[in-house]
Design an enzyme around this catalytic site. Structure first.
Site, PDB file in Angstrom:
ATOM      1  N   ASN A   7       0.881  -1.174   0.000  1.00 33.91           N
ATOM      2  CA  ASN A   7       0.000   0.000   0.000  1.00 33.91           C
ATOM      3  C   ASN A   7       0.921   1.228   0.000  1.00 33.91           C
ATOM      4  O   ASN A   7       1.453   1.612   1.032  1.00 33.91           O
ATOM      5  CB  ASN A   7      -0.887  -0.040   1.250  1.00 33.91           C
ATOM      6  CG  ASN A   7      -1.878   1.118   1.301  1.00 33.91           C
ATOM      7  OD1 ASN A   7      -1.820   2.030   0.464  1.00 33.91           O
ATOM      8  ND2 ASN A   7      -2.764   1.092   2.269  1.00 33.91           N
ATOM      9  N   ARG A  90      -2.606  -2.195  -3.405  1.00 30.61           N
ATOM     10  CA  ARG A  90      -3.818  -1.400  -3.210  1.00 30.61           C
ATOM     11  C   ARG A  90      -3.744  -0.227  -4.179  1.00 30.61           C
ATOM     12  O   ARG A  90      -2.774   0.545  -4.149  1.00 30.61           O
ATOM     13  CB  ARG A  90      -3.884  -0.882  -1.783  1.00 30.61           C
ATOM     14  CG  ARG A  90      -5.093  -0.025  -1.590  1.00 30.61           C
ATOM     15  CD  ARG A  90      -5.109   0.644  -0.254  1.00 30.61           C
ATOM     16  NE  ARG A  90      -6.375   1.364  -0.132  1.00 30.61           N
ATOM     17  CZ  ARG A  90      -6.528   2.432   0.612  1.00 30.61           C
ATOM     18  NH1 ARG A  90      -5.529   2.923   1.306  1.00 30.61           N
ATOM     19  NH2 ARG A  90      -7.697   3.031   0.672  1.00 30.61           N
ATOM     20  N   HIS A 179     -13.143   2.535  -0.296  1.00 30.89           N
ATOM     21  CA  HIS A 179     -13.139   1.479   0.729  1.00 30.89           C
ATOM     22  C   HIS A 179     -13.767   0.188   0.211  1.00 30.89           C
ATOM     23  O   HIS A 179     -14.215  -0.654   1.002  1.00 30.89           O
ATOM     24  CB  HIS A 179     -13.947   1.884   1.988  1.00 30.89           C
ATOM     25  CG  HIS A 179     -13.346   2.969   2.812  1.00 30.89           C
ATOM     26  ND1 HIS A 179     -14.120   3.965   3.384  1.00 30.89           N
ATOM     27  CD2 HIS A 179     -12.078   3.231   3.167  1.00 30.89           C
ATOM     28  CE1 HIS A 179     -13.343   4.781   4.067  1.00 30.89           C
ATOM     29  NE2 HIS A 179     -12.093   4.356   3.948  1.00 30.89           N
ATOM     30  N   ARG A 240     -12.410  15.179   7.537  1.00 28.36           N
ATOM     31  CA  ARG A 240     -13.186  15.546   6.345  1.00 28.36           C
ATOM     32  C   ARG A 240     -14.628  15.856   6.723  1.00 28.36           C
ATOM     33  O   ARG A 240     -15.198  15.194   7.598  1.00 28.36           O
ATOM     34  CB  ARG A 240     -13.180  14.394   5.329  1.00 28.36           C
ATOM     35  CG  ARG A 240     -11.846  14.206   4.653  1.00 28.36           C
ATOM     36  CD  ARG A 240     -11.833  12.960   3.785  1.00 28.36           C
ATOM     37  NE  ARG A 240     -10.825  12.032   4.248  1.00 28.36           N
ATOM     38  CZ  ARG A 240     -10.774  10.759   3.899  1.00 28.36           C
ATOM     39  NH1 ARG A 240     -11.671  10.249   3.084  1.00 28.36           N
ATOM     40  NH2 ARG A 240      -9.822   9.977   4.371  1.00 28.36           N
ATOM     41  N   GLU A 384      -8.260  -5.318   5.079  1.00 27.01           N
ATOM     42  CA  GLU A 384      -8.104  -4.991   3.662  1.00 27.01           C
ATOM     43  C   GLU A 384      -6.901  -5.708   3.050  1.00 27.01           C
ATOM     44  O   GLU A 384      -6.943  -6.137   1.897  1.00 27.01           O
ATOM     45  CB  GLU A 384      -7.964  -3.471   3.494  1.00 27.01           C
ATOM     46  CG  GLU A 384      -9.285  -2.754   3.733  1.00 27.01           C
ATOM     47  CD  GLU A 384      -9.159  -1.256   3.820  1.00 27.01           C
ATOM     48  OE1 GLU A 384      -8.761  -0.767   4.903  1.00 27.01           O
ATOM     49  OE2 GLU A 384      -9.450  -0.569   2.836  1.00 27.01           O
TER      50      GLU A 384
END
Ligand code: AMP
Length: 398
Positions: A7, A90, A179, A240, A384
């Site tokens: 990643n 990823r 996601h 956010r 993940e």
């Protein structure tokens, strides 16, 4: 199969070496601050967390440090690099080009490059990770696993925005959702947990972490999701803002004479939990303040809960039948109070949480609902990296 999961961020390279047979990570680590004062941390064979300075000026050097560590005689994890069967990357954005994971070749690299335009912060470093692997391990198959892929099953009615259609046609402005790897993994694991067939399973997955998104899954496919064209839309997040009235942006620009970049910065990095609470982007710190009676902390958590409940409500209507509401990621797995508040008062909809079970979750998948609840409420840990490794294996096996 041993899969190296990568990643790559703009100045970081996270990795896990996963044995897909045992579904366990053999080791994992991270190189951060690549380019200046890089640091390497990893889990040693005895479980100790080791951290040291690293001479990594770019992603290729970072990867070499990781590989040296993996095959270190004496303290390493593999005898030679040949033991790595494949590399799974990823990749944040696959736009409409990718609805599943793919072996990386020149065509795929060009397509990921093309997606950089709509994911300028994420795709370029992902690509750097891929190119570094190509350079250092040219004979090892690489697979790209996209955050957006799972959501490519959304119907047009869910992914189009009501702005002039030409913006979709000319610039690809539409909902993509993110996601996806986590949503898919958690939904699949939950179906397994409840002994349901995945292609008949309806659920609402609440991935609540520093970045959060909620997905409606119908018959094992994503039909709607809260994040949009970018990961800024949707529920309130750590830094956010989530969904706001777009006109707020014009007012902010006019009143404070801000540039688009400055507003972008405020909405991505200074809003959400940190912006509202003025305390932290970490919900634990806000919870501590709420317990002490801090009103801003309390209202921050309430705004978060309300934003989550709105999506749960919308997706219950969208799905009609909901087999499970699932909580995952940092907040979803750990904050019993948020989970409880998100599904409180929904008894008339057949959603009844067992308060004791919810408060006593210990890390692994747990059914939080009462026997009489027609919709199960689950805590399901996400993974993940494991999903990327399993996807890589599937692609390798054709
Ligand atoms: P993630 O992005 O999935 O790693 O989630 C990180 C976020 O999860 C943190 O910023 C915290 O807000 C939240 N979190 C982690 N542990 C806890 C906890 N024990 N209680 C409440 N929130 C938590």
């Amino acid at each position: 199969m041993k899969v190296l999961v990568i990643n790559a961020g703009s100045s970081s390279l996270k990795y896990q070496l996963i044995d897909t047979a045992t579904q366990q990570a053999i080791t994992k680590g991270l190189i951060e601050k690549i380019g200046a004062d890089a640091e390497f941390s990893f889990t040693a064979r005895n479980g100790d967390k080791i951290k040291s300075a690293a001479a990594a000026k770019n992603h290729t050097q970072a990867l070499n440090i990781v590989l040296d560590n993996l095959k270190d005689p004496g303290n390493g994890f593999i005898g030679s690099l040949d033991e790595i069967d494949a590399i799974g990357h990823r990749v944040v954005h696959g736009a409409e080009e990718f609805s599943g994971s793919v072996k990386i070749d020149e065509r795929v690299i060009r397509a990921i490059e093309k997606c950089c335009e709509i994911a300028p912060l994420h795709n370029p470093p992902n690509l750097q990770g891929i190119l570094a692997c190509e350079e250092v391990l040219p004979d090892t198959t690489q697979v790209a696993v996209f955050d957006t892929a799972f959501h490519q099953t959304m119907p047009k009615s869910a992914f189009l925005y009501a702005i002039p259609y030409e913006y979709y046609e000319k610039y690809g402005i539409r909902r993509y959702g993110f996601h996806g790897t986590s949503h898919r993994y958690v939904a699949m694991k939950s179906a397994e947990f409840l002994n349901k067939k995945f292609d008949e399973f309806n659920c609402i997955v609440c991935h609540l972490g520093n970045g959060s998104s909620i997905t409606a899954v119908k018959n094992g496919r994503s039909v709607d999701t809260s994040m949009g064209y970018t990961p800024l839309e949707g529920v309130v997040m750590g830094t956010r803002c989530g969904s706001i009235d777009p006109a707020i942006i014009f007012t902010m620009m006019e009143k404070d004479n801000l540039s688009t970049k400055q507003v972008n910065d405020i909405l991505n990095k200074k809003s959400g939990l940190i912006g509202l609470s003025g305390i932290s982007n970490d919900l634990r710190a806000i919870w501590e303040e709420e317990i002490k009676g801090n009103e801003r902390a309390s209202v921050t958590r309430e705004v978060l809960v309300k934003s989550i409940r709105k999506y749960i409500g919308a997706y219950m209507v969208e799905l009609g039948r909901v087999d499970a509401i699932i909580f995952t990621a940092g907040i979803g797995e750990n904050d019993w109070n948020i989970r409880e508040r998100c599904v409180a008062g929904l008894e008339n909809f057949g959603i009844i949480i067992d308060s004791d079970k919810n408060r006593n979750v210990r890390g692994s998948a747990t059914d939080l609902s009462t026997d009489g609840s027609t919709t199960r409420v689950l805590m399901m840990p996400t993974n993940e990296e494991l999903m990327i490794a399993l996807e890589t294996e599937t692609v390798m096996k054709g």
